[in-house]
Design a protein around this motif. Structure first.
Motif, PDB file in Angstrom:
ATOM      1  N   ILE A  77       0.728  -1.482   0.065  1.00  0.00           N
ATOM      2  CA  ILE A  77       0.162   0.221   0.187  1.00  0.00           C
ATOM      3  C   ILE A  77       0.869   1.233   0.058  1.00  0.00           C
ATOM      4  O   ILE A  77       0.384   2.250  -0.647  1.00  0.00           O
ATOM      5  CB  ILE A  77      -0.793  -0.092   1.148  1.00  0.00           C
ATOM      6  N   SER A  78       2.058   1.215   0.520  1.00  0.00           N
ATOM      7  CA  SER A  78       2.913   2.361   0.569  1.00  0.00           C
ATOM      8  C   SER A  78       3.422   2.682  -0.749  1.00  0.00           C
ATOM      9  O   SER A  78       3.342   4.091  -0.942  1.00  0.00           O
ATOM     10  CB  SER A  78       4.271   2.044   1.377  1.00  0.00           C
ATOM     11  N   TYR A  79       3.452   1.876  -1.724  1.00  0.00           N
ATOM     12  CA  TYR A  79       3.856   1.953  -3.105  1.00  0.00           C
ATOM     13  C   TYR A  79       2.478   2.849  -3.880  1.00  0.00           C
ATOM     14  O   TYR A  79       2.929   3.938  -4.595  1.00  0.00           O
ATOM     15  CB  TYR A  79       4.130   0.859  -3.905  1.00  0.00           C
ATOM     16  N   THR A  80       1.417   2.273  -3.476  1.00  0.00           N
ATOM     17  CA  THR A  80       0.142   2.946  -4.129  1.00  0.00           C
ATOM     18  C   THR A  80       0.287   4.378  -3.513  1.00  0.00           C
ATOM     19  O   THR A  80      -0.231   5.396  -4.262  1.00  0.00           O
ATOM     20  CB  THR A  80      -0.905   2.447  -3.735  1.00  0.00           C
ATOM     21  N   LEU A  81       0.472   4.645  -2.435  1.00  0.00           N
ATOM     22  CA  LEU A  81       0.336   5.999  -1.574  1.00  0.00           C
ATOM     23  C   LEU A  81       1.250   6.872  -2.342  1.00  0.00           C
ATOM     24  O   LEU A  81       1.039   8.109  -2.605  1.00  0.00           O
ATOM     25  CB  LEU A  81       0.455   5.911  -0.143  1.00  0.00           C
ATOM     26  N   GLN A  82       2.522   6.393  -2.559  1.00  0.00           N
ATOM     27  CA  GLN A  82       3.481   7.091  -3.150  1.00  0.00           C
ATOM     28  C   GLN A  82       3.146   7.489  -4.458  1.00  0.00           C
ATOM     29  O   GLN A  82       3.542   8.747  -5.050  1.00  0.00           O
ATOM     30  CB  GLN A  82       4.777   6.313  -3.179  1.00  0.00           C
ATOM     31  N   ALA A  83       2.478   6.894  -5.478  1.00  0.00           N
ATOM     32  CA  ALA A  83       2.204   7.081  -6.654  1.00  0.00           C
ATOM     33  C   ALA A  83       1.079   8.093  -6.806  1.00  0.00           C
ATOM     34  O   ALA A  83       1.108   8.899  -7.680  1.00  0.00           O
ATOM     35  CB  ALA A  83       1.531   5.926  -7.450  1.00  0.00           C
ATOM     36  N   LEU A  84       0.163   8.011  -5.651  1.00  0.00           N
ATOM     37  CA  LEU A  84      -0.752   9.336  -5.705  1.00  0.00           C
ATOM     38  C   LEU A  84      -0.083  10.547  -5.089  1.00  0.00           C
ATOM     39  O   LEU A  84      -0.534  11.800  -5.786  1.00  0.00           O
ATOM     40  CB  LEU A  84      -2.135   8.752  -4.922  1.00  0.00           C
ATOM     41  N   GLU A  85       0.731  10.336  -4.085  1.00  0.00           N
ATOM     42  CA  GLU A  85       1.254  11.650  -3.565  1.00  0.00           C
ATOM     43  C   GLU A  85       2.206  12.328  -4.663  1.00  0.00           C
ATOM     44  O   GLU A  85       2.456  13.769  -4.569  1.00  0.00           O
ATOM     45  CB  GLU A  85       2.366  11.101  -2.402  1.00  0.00           C
ATOM     46  N   ARG A  86       2.740  11.786  -5.600  1.00  0.00           N
ATOM     47  CA  ARG A  86       3.421  12.332  -6.578  1.00  0.00           C
ATOM     48  C   ARG A  86       2.560  13.553  -7.403  1.00  0.00           C
ATOM     49  O   ARG A  86       3.416  14.346  -8.120  1.00  0.00           O
ATOM     50  CB  ARG A  86       4.033  11.202  -7.719  1.00  0.00           C
ATOM     51  N   VAL A  87       1.241  13.343  -7.487  1.00  0.00           N
ATOM     52  CA  VAL A  87       0.432  14.095  -8.093  1.00  0.00           C
ATOM     53  C   VAL A  87      -0.186  15.421  -7.192  1.00  0.00           C
ATOM     54  O   VAL A  87      -0.693  15.150  -6.630  1.00  0.00           O
ATOM     55  CB  VAL A  87      -0.877  13.209  -8.525  1.00  0.00           C
ATOM     56  N   CYS A  88       0.844  16.338  -7.722  1.00  0.00           N
ATOM     57  CA  CYS A  88       0.623  17.732  -6.704  1.00  0.00           C
ATOM     58  C   CYS A  88      -0.768  18.119  -6.573  1.00  0.00           C
ATOM     59  O   CYS A  88      -1.183  18.918  -5.682  1.00  0.00           O
ATOM     60  CB  CYS A  88       1.434  18.878  -7.341  1.00  0.00           C
ATOM     61  N   TRP A  89      -1.707  17.861  -7.634  1.00  0.00           N
ATOM     62  CA  TRP A  89      -3.052  18.492  -7.415  1.00  0.00           C
ATOM     63  C   TRP A  89      -4.159  17.456  -6.789  1.00  0.00           C
ATOM     64  O   TRP A  89      -5.405  17.797  -6.584  1.00  0.00           O
ATOM     65  CB  TRP A  89      -3.727  18.776  -9.041  1.00  0.00           C
ATOM     66  N   ILE A  90      -3.667  16.551  -6.072  1.00  0.00           N
ATOM     67  CA  ILE A  90      -4.602  15.723  -5.245  1.00  0.00           C
ATOM     68  C   ILE A  90      -4.106  16.116  -4.168  1.00  0.00           C
ATOM     69  O   ILE A  90      -3.188  16.094  -3.321  1.00  0.00           O
ATOM     70  CB  ILE A  90      -4.209  14.182  -5.462  1.00  0.00           C
ATOM     71  N   LYS A  91      -5.241  16.795  -3.481  1.00  0.00           N
ATOM     72  CA  LYS A  91      -5.018  17.436  -2.331  1.00  0.00           C
ATOM     73  C   LYS A  91      -5.132  16.561  -0.911  1.00  0.00           C
ATOM     74  O   LYS A  91      -4.391  16.849   0.074  1.00  0.00           O
ATOM     75  CB  LYS A  91      -6.050  18.547  -2.123  1.00  0.00           C
ATOM     76  N   ASP A  92      -6.032  15.756  -1.066  1.00  0.00           N
ATOM     77  CA  ASP A  92      -6.323  14.679   0.032  1.00  0.00           C
ATOM     78  C   ASP A  92      -6.378  13.517  -0.209  1.00  0.00           C
ATOM     79  O   ASP A  92      -6.861  12.997  -1.363  1.00  0.00           O
ATOM     80  CB  ASP A  92      -7.457  15.334   0.986  1.00  0.00           C
ATOM     81  N   ILE A  93      -5.644  12.319   0.398  1.00  0.00           N
ATOM     82  CA  ILE A  93      -5.865  10.937   0.012  1.00  0.00           C
ATOM     83  C   ILE A  93      -6.535  10.232   1.239  1.00  0.00           C
ATOM     84  O   ILE A  93      -5.899  10.239   2.245  1.00  0.00           O
ATOM     85  CB  ILE A  93      -4.605  10.151  -0.085  1.00  0.00           C
ATOM     86  N   VAL A  94      -7.648   9.688   1.047  1.00  0.00           N
ATOM     87  CA  VAL A  94      -8.557   9.038   2.412  1.00  0.00           C
ATOM     88  C   VAL A  94      -8.260   7.484   2.181  1.00  0.00           C
ATOM     89  O   VAL A  94      -8.831   6.978   1.014  1.00  0.00           O
ATOM     90  CB  VAL A  94      -9.880   9.480   2.340  1.00  0.00           C
ATOM     91  N   VAL A  95      -7.911   7.012   3.192  1.00  0.00           N
ATOM     92  CA  VAL A  95      -7.610   5.648   3.027  1.00  0.00           C
ATOM     93  C   VAL A  95      -8.370   4.807   4.295  1.00  0.00           C
ATOM     94  O   VAL A  95      -8.633   5.123   5.337  1.00  0.00           O
ATOM     95  CB  VAL A  95      -6.264   5.131   3.595  1.00  0.00           C
ATOM     96  N   ALA A  96      -9.388   3.807   3.880  1.00  0.00           N
ATOM     97  CA  ALA A  96     -10.178   3.178   4.585  1.00  0.00           C
ATOM     98  C   ALA A  96      -9.682   1.727   5.071  1.00  0.00           C
ATOM     99  O   ALA A  96      -9.343   0.863   4.174  1.00  0.00           O
ATOM    100  CB  ALA A  96     -11.599   2.905   3.832  1.00  0.00           C
ATOM    101  N   VAL A  97      -9.230   1.567   6.227  1.00  0.00           N
ATOM    102  CA  VAL A  97      -8.607   0.333   6.804  1.00  0.00           C
ATOM    103  C   VAL A  97      -9.453  -0.078   7.962  1.00  0.00           C
ATOM    104  O   VAL A  97     -10.348   0.666   8.684  1.00  0.00           O
ATOM    105  CB  VAL A  97      -7.007   0.734   7.048  1.00  0.00           C
ATOM    106  N   THR A  98      -9.309  -1.294   8.231  1.00  0.00           N
ATOM    107  CA  THR A  98     -10.108  -1.915   9.424  1.00  0.00           C
ATOM    108  C   THR A  98      -9.633  -1.594  10.755  1.00  0.00           C
ATOM    109  O   THR A  98      -8.303  -1.124  10.789  1.00  0.00           O
ATOM    110  CB  THR A  98     -10.013  -3.501   9.324  1.00  0.00           C
TER     111      THR A  98
END
Length: 445
Positions: A77-98
């Motif tokens: 999941i850390s790799y996926t988060l990194q892929a989204l973080e590279r995109v400057c115009w995505i302001k928030d990333i909400v992760v749903a975990v148990t």
């Protein structure tokens, strides 16, 4: 529900709001990006992302949920988060975990220094997890610390290779059409079996496509769809685009995705993902040489290395190490021609540790030494190089993989060429494989 942002306390900048849900003037309202926005590579509208990550990974066949399975000792999941973080115009990333994985997820965010991440508790199904993520972004929820976006991306936590261009395409399409999703050609023909286990009918493969991730929606569209969603759809449904169509009458724009959008589902997929990541971080190799290479043997090794790699990778000289580290090079060859100690290697290791380059990926350092039988006895050379084992143990704790390579340095030109060629082959293999079990070993070419 935990919706506070982790890793970054800055609130998202609010974007313009949708005037009315599913309104007739939506197409007229949805305009294309201006030239200035396109050149800047950013949006004027607010964009967020939701990642459902509450699955158990039953098909993986391992006790650890697949989103937390390690690849190069780092959770998927850390790799996926990194892929989204590279995109400057995505302001928030909400992760749903148990709830049981909430603390583990917080640890991942802290260890790998992820930014703009908020956590919510996952539901018992995929759709319920996504709905919880959307609620964290909605303005009508109490104690919400996040700003409602205009467009929201929904992506899978186990699709780590998503690129900015496909995210850009689905977001811009969602802005115009209300919903958008990536698709890929079907690999196999889809058939429907009867209750007796016989063929009922099959679909024409050329006319159908596989629905992939990412998908993007006008936030008010998909949030309203989930609010109207039946318990049956929340429990058994899997397709977000279908919810937008069924409850808001929005026909999603379909965007052709790249082959990299595949989903890590089975155990074998972990090995495939690891291979892809290794290949990506091995594309650039920096060769660092001492300043007293009077016979230019280090430069000759560099040329051999370029030939060995068939010019598939960028091999550069480490004249400006700070700049090369900033460019995120993860493979270093430190050539010690005139010395049998680790002085040059020590300098490089210190710079790498200070840079924190190895937080995300393992960094390979190969300390190359040349052996001239006539000037220095073999036993003395080996004794001088034995400390590499202790050095390797220390730097391995910081995700730096240190190997030693001793190249025979004969006077005969033909034999020297052969030694350099063998050395280049060993270096190429160490960089490609990044085998942590070989760290601290002194290999001989």
């Amino acid at each position: 529900m935990q919706s506070g942002r982790l890793g970054d306390s800055r609130p998202a900048e609010p974007g313009p709001r949708l005037r009315s849900l599913c309104s007739a003037d939506r197409a007229a309202w949805a305009s294309s990006l201006s030239e200035a926005e396109a050149e800047a590579g950013c949006f004027a509208l607010a964009v967020a992302a939701v990642l459902p990550a509450g699955g158990s990974g039953e098909r993986m066949g391992v006790p650890t949920p697949k989103q937390f399975c390690p690849i190069l000792e780092r959770p998927l999941i850390s790799y996926t988060l990194q892929a989204l973080e590279r995109v400057c115009w995505i302001k928030d990333i909400v992760v749903a975990v148990t709830g049981e994985n909430m603390e583990a997820m917080k640890g991942i965010i802290q260890r790998y220094q992820h930014k703009r991440i908020s956590l919510v508790e996952a539901g018992v199904t995929r759709h319920r997890s996504i709905f919880n993520g959307l609620k964290a972004l909605a303005e009508d929820q109490p104690n919400s610390r996040l700003c409602k976006p205009e467009v929201v991306i929904i992506h899978d936590a186990v699709r780590p290779f998503v690129e900015e261009d496909v995210l850009f395409q689905v977001v811009t399409a969602a802005k115009e059409y209300g919903a958008s999703g990536a698709i890929r050609p079907l690999v196999s023909t889809v058939i429907s079996p009867s209750t007796e286990g016989c063929l009922d009918y099959s679909l024409e493969r050329a006319r159908h496509r596989a629905s992939e991730m990412p998908q993007a929606f006008l936030f008010d569209v998909i949030y309203e769809a989930y609010r109207q969603c039946s318990d049956h759809d929340l429990e058994f449904g899997t397709e977000c685009l279908h919810l937008a169509l069924k409850y808001c009458h929005i026909k999603a724009k379909l965007v052709e995705g790249s082959p990299d959008l595949w989903k890590v589902t089975y155990k074998r997929d972990l090995y495939a993902a690891e291979s892809i990541i290794k290949e990506r971080i091995s594309q650039q190799i920096c060769v660092v040489m001492d300043t007293e290479d009077e016979e230019h043997v280090g430069h000759r090794l560099e040329e051999m290395l370029k030939n060995e790699l068939n010019h598939m990778k960028k091999v550069t000289s480490g004249k400006d190490l700070q700049q090369i580290i900033l460019e995120q090079c993860y493979s270093f060859v430190c050539v010690n021609v005139m010395t049998s100690d680790f002085e040059e290697t020590h300098k490089l290791l210190n710079m790498l540790e200070e840079s924190n380059l190895s937080i995300l990926y393992p960094v390979v350092v190969i300390s190359v030494h040349f052996l001239d039988y006539k000037s220095v006895p073999f036993g003395q050379t080996m004794e001088n190089l034995m400390p590499i084992r202790e050095f390797a143990k220390e730097v391995k704790k910081r995700n730096i993989l240190l190997y030693g390579l001793l190249i025979y340095y004969p006077q005969d030109e033909q034999k020297l060429k052969e030694s350099l060629r063998q050395g280049a082959t060993i270096i190429a293999a160490l960089i490609k494989e990044r085998n942590s079990g070989l760290t601290g070993q002194l290999l001989i070419a």
